[in-house]
Design a protein around this motif. Sequence first.
Motif, PDB file in Angstrom:
ATOM      1  N   GLN A  77      58.629  -6.494  14.477  1.00 29.58           N
ATOM      2  CA  GLN A  77      57.300  -7.096  14.343  1.00 29.58           C
ATOM      3  C   GLN A  77      56.264  -6.409  15.231  1.00 29.58           C
ATOM      4  N   LEU A  78      56.668  -5.342  15.881  1.00 28.47           N
ATOM      5  CA  LEU A  78      55.812  -4.709  16.893  1.00 28.47           C
ATOM      6  C   LEU A  78      54.480  -4.241  16.320  1.00 28.47           C
ATOM      7  N   GLU A  79      54.501  -3.561  15.190  1.00 25.56           N
ATOM      8  CA  GLU A  79      53.262  -3.016  14.638  1.00 25.56           C
ATOM      9  C   GLU A  79      52.268  -4.111  14.276  1.00 25.56           C
ATOM     10  N   GLU A  80      52.761  -5.278  13.817  1.00 25.59           N
ATOM     11  CA  GLU A  80      51.860  -6.361  13.425  1.00 25.59           C
ATOM     12  C   GLU A  80      51.388  -7.189  14.611  1.00 25.59           C
ATOM     13  N   LYS A  81      52.249  -7.376  15.637  1.00 26.15           N
ATOM     14  CA  LYS A  81      51.943  -8.348  16.686  1.00 26.15           C
ATOM     15  C   LYS A  81      51.579  -7.775  18.055  1.00 26.15           C
ATOM     16  N   THR A  83      49.116  -5.746  19.117  1.00 29.36           N
ATOM     17  CA  THR A  83      47.698  -5.803  19.503  1.00 29.36           C
ATOM     18  C   THR A  83      47.258  -7.224  19.837  1.00 29.36           C
ATOM     19  N   GLY A  84      47.903  -8.233  19.246  1.00 30.76           N
ATOM     20  CA  GLY A  84      47.595  -9.621  19.594  1.00 30.76           C
ATOM     21  C   GLY A  84      48.187 -10.018  20.933  1.00 30.76           C
ATOM     22  N   ALA A  85      49.355  -9.471  21.248  1.00 37.19           N
ATOM     23  CA  ALA A  85      50.043  -9.816  22.504  1.00 37.19           C
ATOM     24  C   ALA A  85      49.462  -9.068  23.698  1.00 37.19           C
ATOM     25  N   VAL A  86      49.061  -7.808  23.485  1.00 42.78           N
ATOM     26  CA  VAL A  86      48.515  -6.979  24.569  1.00 42.78           C
ATOM     27  C   VAL A  86      47.180  -6.410  24.088  1.00 42.78           C
ATOM     28  N   LYS A  87      46.106  -7.055  24.499  1.00 41.87           N
ATOM     29  CA  LYS A  87      44.789  -6.663  24.000  1.00 41.87           C
ATOM     30  C   LYS A  87      44.243  -5.398  24.658  1.00 41.87           C
ATOM     31  N   ASN A  88      44.509  -5.206  25.948  1.00 46.08           N
ATOM     32  CA  ASN A  88      43.976  -4.056  26.683  1.00 46.08           C
ATOM     33  C   ASN A  88      44.889  -2.848  26.498  1.00 46.08           C
ATOM     34  N   LYS A  89      44.431  -1.893  25.727  1.00 44.86           N
ATOM     35  CA  LYS A  89      45.239  -0.696  25.449  1.00 44.86           C
ATOM     36  C   LYS A  89      45.202   0.311  26.598  1.00 44.86           C
ATOM     37  N   GLY A  90      44.406   0.051  27.621  1.00 46.82           N
ATOM     38  CA  GLY A  90      44.282   0.973  28.741  1.00 46.82           C
ATOM     39  C   GLY A  90      45.273   0.740  29.871  1.00 46.82           C
ATOM     40  N   VAL A  91      45.947  -0.410  29.870  1.00 44.95           N
ATOM     41  CA  VAL A  91      46.910  -0.689  30.945  1.00 44.95           C
ATOM     42  C   VAL A  91      48.264  -0.081  30.597  1.00 44.95           C
ATOM     43  N   PRO A  92      49.066   0.219  31.612  1.00 44.39           N
ATOM     44  CA  PRO A  92      50.420   0.708  31.318  1.00 44.39           C
ATOM     45  C   PRO A  92      51.205  -0.363  30.557  1.00 44.39           C
ATOM     46  N   ALA A 103      63.699   0.325  22.864  1.00 47.47           N
ATOM     47  CA  ALA A 103      62.443   0.519  23.597  1.00 47.47           C
ATOM     48  C   ALA A 103      61.905   1.929  23.377  1.00 47.47           C
ATOM     49  N   GLN A 104      62.804   2.915  23.265  1.00 47.33           N
ATOM     50  CA  GLN A 104      62.354   4.288  22.997  1.00 47.33           C
ATOM     51  C   GLN A 104      61.646   4.367  21.649  1.00 47.33           C
ATOM     52  N   ARG A 105      62.193   3.698  20.640  1.00 49.93           N
ATOM     53  CA  ARG A 105      61.533   3.673  19.320  1.00 49.93           C
ATOM     54  C   ARG A 105      60.200   2.931  19.413  1.00 49.93           C
ATOM     55  N   ALA A 106      60.176   1.871  20.212  1.00 49.68           N
ATOM     56  CA  ALA A 106      58.955   1.081  20.372  1.00 49.68           C
ATOM     57  C   ALA A 106      57.832   1.891  21.015  1.00 49.68           C
ATOM     58  N   VAL A 107      58.179   2.815  21.900  1.00 53.55           N
ATOM     59  CA  VAL A 107      57.157   3.658  22.544  1.00 53.55           C
ATOM     60  C   VAL A 107      56.384   4.444  21.493  1.00 53.55           C
ATOM     61  N   ALA A 108      57.105   5.039  20.548  1.00 48.56           N
ATOM     62  CA  ALA A 108      56.437   5.815  19.496  1.00 48.56           C
ATOM     63  C   ALA A 108      55.498   4.929  18.680  1.00 48.56           C
ATOM     64  N   MET A 109      55.941   3.720  18.351  1.00 48.62           N
ATOM     65  CA  MET A 109      55.092   2.788  17.592  1.00 48.62           C
ATOM     66  C   MET A 109      53.858   2.405  18.391  1.00 48.62           C
ATOM     67  N   LYS A 112      51.312   5.114  18.583  1.00 51.34           N
ATOM     68  CA  LYS A 112      50.623   5.225  17.301  1.00 51.34           C
ATOM     69  C   LYS A 112      49.524   4.168  17.185  1.00 51.34           C
ATOM     70  N   LEU A 113      49.727   3.015  17.830  1.00 52.90           N
ATOM     71  CA  LEU A 113      48.735   1.942  17.819  1.00 52.90           C
ATOM     72  C   LEU A 113      47.645   2.123  18.880  1.00 52.90           C
ATOM     73  N   GLY A 114      47.749   3.183  19.695  1.00 44.57           N
ATOM     74  CA  GLY A 114      46.715   3.472  20.680  1.00 44.57           C
ATOM     75  C   GLY A 114      47.057   3.142  22.118  1.00 44.57           C
ATOM     76  N   TYR A 115      48.281   2.726  22.387  1.00 43.45           N
ATOM     77  CA  TYR A 115      48.717   2.445  23.755  1.00 43.45           C
ATOM     78  C   TYR A 115      49.261   3.737  24.365  1.00 43.45           C
ATOM     79  N   GLU A 116      48.364   4.550  24.904  1.00 41.27           N
ATOM     80  CA  GLU A 116      48.739   5.876  25.403  1.00 41.27           C
ATOM     81  C   GLU A 116      49.646   5.827  26.627  1.00 41.27           C
ATOM     82  N   GLN A 117      49.595   4.727  27.391  1.00 34.55           N
ATOM     83  CA  GLN A 117      50.414   4.616  28.592  1.00 34.55           C
ATOM     84  C   GLN A 117      51.704   3.845  28.345  1.00 34.55           C
TER      85      GLN A 117
END
Length: 138
Positions: A77-81, A83-92, A103-109, A112-117
């Motif tokens: 459910q990571l791709e859908e949820k 951005t709702g759970a973590v609004k600030n994409k600038g924090v680690p 978790a390694q697979r989740a990092v790539a997702m 892709k959603l804009g969480y560079e850290q």
Amino acid sequence: MKLIEFVTANWMLILIALSSGGMLAWPLVRGAGGGTLTAQGAVHLINRERAVLVDVREPEEFATGHMIGAKNVPLNQLEEKLTGAVKNKGVPLLLVCATGARAQRAVAMAKKLGYEQAQAVSGGLKAWKDANLPVEKA
């Protein structure tokens, strides 16, 4: 002059010592660029940079025990949820599962959603517990 004589006489021992040091340092160098971090590194990011913990295990797994303050967003459910759970994409963003594989697979997702850290906690909850760090139950 004695230093030159010492180096000349013991060049092979010096080379072995330098090689050994390089081999010991290699995992640290490789880990730093690999997008994963240790449990102690995660604690540092949580305390110093207000990193957000997201546990990507299933809710049943999460309920048995998780890192204190972690949010549960299952991997499927990571791709859908996220951005709702973590609004600030600038924090680690620290992603964790049982052993680190999901978790390694989740990092790539997340990236892709804009969480560079986004980073995976190496070894997952198992490594966290092995480091005697606190766990809470839902």
